[in-house]
Design an enzyme around this catalytic site. Sequence first.
Site, PDB file in Angstrom:
ATOM      1  CB  SER A 101      44.409  30.604  34.218  1.00 16.26           C
ATOM      2  OG  SER A 101      44.529  31.656  33.277  1.00 16.26           O
ATOM      3  CG  ASP A 102      50.017  33.662  33.883  1.00 11.08           C
ATOM      4  OD1 ASP A 102      50.771  32.935  34.565  1.00 11.08           O
ATOM      5  OD2 ASP A 102      50.446  34.464  33.026  1.00 11.08           O
ATOM      6  CG  LEU A 103      47.688  35.276  41.331  1.00 12.68           C
ATOM      7  CD1 LEU A 103      47.060  36.617  40.978  1.00 12.68           C
ATOM      8  CD2 LEU A 103      47.000  34.666  42.556  1.00 12.68           C
ATOM      9  CG  ASN A 115      49.429  38.748  34.901  1.00 12.74           C
ATOM     10  OD1 ASN A 115      49.777  39.573  34.063  1.00 12.74           O
ATOM     11  ND2 ASN A 115      49.332  37.455  34.632  1.00 12.74           N
TER      12      ASN A 115
END
Length: 238
Positions: free
Chosen positions: A168-170, A174
Amino acid sequence: MKTTAVKKSDGQVIWFNPQVLPQIEPSFFDLNWHRKHGQLRGGATGRGFAHFIRFEERELVLRPFRRGGLIGKINPDLYLRLGAKASRAYQEYSLLEWMLEHDLPVPRPVAARYVPVGLCYRADLVTERIPDSRPLADILVEKELPATVWAKIGAVICQMHTLGVHHSDLNCRNILLDADMRVWLIDFDKCSRREKDGWKVQNLARLKRSLDKELTKQPLLFWQESNWLELMAGYKAE
């Protein structure tokens, strides 16, 4: 093979890997306890704040779950209580376990805690720290990466997508690279397994936006459109 033990203490539920931590107490999630014993080793910002700790010769990352945005100023760490296994900590812990079983390069989960507070709960997660690793964004400030590394990044993302994992937060913080230029994916809070494929294009677009945004902050960033083509070549080849 899953190796999870469960400990319950004063309403708290703790899941942990006994191969890494043969036993665990709630104090293990207390930053002041680690500080008192000289085990804190700094930290890193992200959607929350990750604290680096050294515990019994192991390098670990302790992340208390925190809310962001405006709501986080009023309610920094409480979430609606829907049961221990529905907690953010357990969901991420179990997803990391499943991804490791399927050979994805992600941190090994060490422990997760669920603390009920009235109708709400607080949560924490501990993972192993990836040795000698840094965020992709920080490395690009210093040097240009060869096409082979961009292709490896694309291949790892494709591997994750093929297994149906939606990050959800690529973004470029990260994704970690270690000293051998191996690729690692981190921060799977609010991530999930999905069956359909439509989300994959948007997931990749999110990553590209993060790289473009980083370039506006760091005009000398070693990032250009050709690098994205190299990444996508690795993604498609995988």
